[in-house]
Design an enzyme around this catalytic site. Structure first.
Site, mmCIF file in Angstrom:
data_model
loop_
_atom_site.group_PDB
_atom_site.id
_atom_site.type_symbol
_atom_site.label_atom_id
_atom_site.label_comp_id
_atom_site.label_asym_id
_atom_site.label_seq_id
_atom_site.Cartn_x
_atom_site.Cartn_y
_atom_site.Cartn_z
ATOM 1 N N SER A 160 37.491 33.381 41.805
ATOM 2 C CA SER A 160 37.229 33.883 43.142
ATOM 3 C C SER A 160 36.097 34.887 43.101
ATOM 4 O O SER A 160 35.838 35.520 42.069
ATOM 5 C CB SER A 160 38.490 34.569 43.681
ATOM 6 N N TYR A 186 43.831 42.093 41.261
ATOM 7 C CA TYR A 186 43.456 40.720 41.595
ATOM 8 C C TYR A 186 42.093 40.398 41.003
ATOM 9 O O TYR A 186 41.900 39.340 40.381
ATOM 10 C CB TYR A 186 43.441 40.540 43.111
#
Length: 307
Positions: A160, A186
């Protein structure tokens, strides 16, 4: 990275468009987290082109419903469901032990995003790092022989643009000293997923395995359940089929044959950036996510955890 790999495609391209005319009969694929969103569209495109696809999912009963829909939509009956929870090493080991025969495509797609409180998973490690990276590392390692037997196999690591929020902080991966920050955690896990592809390419290219990582783009999926939904403005969003395009391209397009250890977005190799972009629609890849020393160090660390 002076020679950026370019393609005829762009951010609006769909999964079906990027492998138009490609035949995948006889190829076997595994897609983790294929119960919804990008995972479903990845499986759909591969199956529509003739691949035998296994949906590796936490909830097989939900997976069976998805598989039934995909069989009907694609006319391909070779769509299977198997239980896999990448947050559970016993589940990963059971899955890899049960796998028989060669594997041609492994798509590490499952993941979690930004639980608000610090949680711990595999081996007591921070949950996003444990699930997004360690579980997929163990899966890839357990399937290495099957991939080597695949004669030109592809490993695809779904990362990502979130990786731009943190490198892997080797001195405190698990937030035992620094305060827990959901976005930093994350980001660290997504950097780790890129590094998995970088080191897999270095170690396994001699086995005919090509590994790459990617950013799928901003797609509204179950991944955002802890963040109140997707907050990216509408003009910068993608549909799930557009979000799956880069994954499917790396998994199956002959255009990327032999190109590995790289990070893609919008169906092209991403440019290096030396600061996190502030402009919407602009991402890129941080140097720390492609650093070979980081990749080797992380692989060695993870090997000691999952073995």
């Amino acid at each position: 990275m002076s020679n950026i790999f370019t393609t005829p495609f762009n951010r609006a391209s769909t999964a079906s468009e990027v492998i138009e005319g490609v035949g995948l009969s006889g190829r076997r694929a595994i897609v983790t987290g294929a119960n919804s969103g990008i995972g479903v569209e990845t499986a759909r495109a591969l199956a529509a082109h003739g691949a035998e696809v296994t949906l590796a999912v936490r909830r097989p009963e939900a997976g069976e419903q998805v598989a039934a829909g995909l069989r009907e939509a694609t006319g391909n009956d070779a769509i299977h469901v198997a239980r896999l929870d990448v947050a559970d090493l016993d589940s990963v080991r059971a899955f890899t032990t049960a796998w028989q025969g060669p594997l041609h495509i492994l798509v590490n797609n499952a993941g979690i995003m930004m639980p608000p409180e610090l949680e711990r998973g595999i081996g007591g490690h921070e949950q996003q790092f444990a699930t997004n990276y360690l579980g997929h590392f163990a899966l890839s390692l357990g399937l290495h022989r099957a991939l080597a037997d695949g004669d030109g196999a592809r490993l695809v690591s779904v990362s990502s643009a979130g990786h731009l929020y943190s490198p892997v902080v080797f001195d405190d991966i698990d937030f035992r000293f620094r305060p827990y920050d959901a976005l930093a955690a994350y980001g660290q896990s997504k950097t780790a997923e890129v590094l998995l592809a970088v080191e897999a390419q270095r170690r396994w290219s001699g086995d005919g395995i090509t590994a790459n990582a990617l950013h799928p783009g901003a797609v509204a999926t179950n991944l955002q359940r802890h963040t109140g939904g997707l907050r990216t403005p509408e003009p910068y969003r993608k549909t799930a089929e557009q979000g799956a395009a880069t994954t499917v391209f790396l998994a199956a397009s002959p255009l990327v044959e032999g190109v590995g250890g790289r990070y893609f977005e919008d169906v092209e190799e991403a440019p290096l950036v030396h600061a996190r972009p502030t402009e919407l629609g602009v991402a890129g890849v941080a140097p720390y996510a492609l650093d070979p020393e980081n990749a080797e160090r992380l692989w060695e660390l993870a090997s000691g955890i999952v073995r």
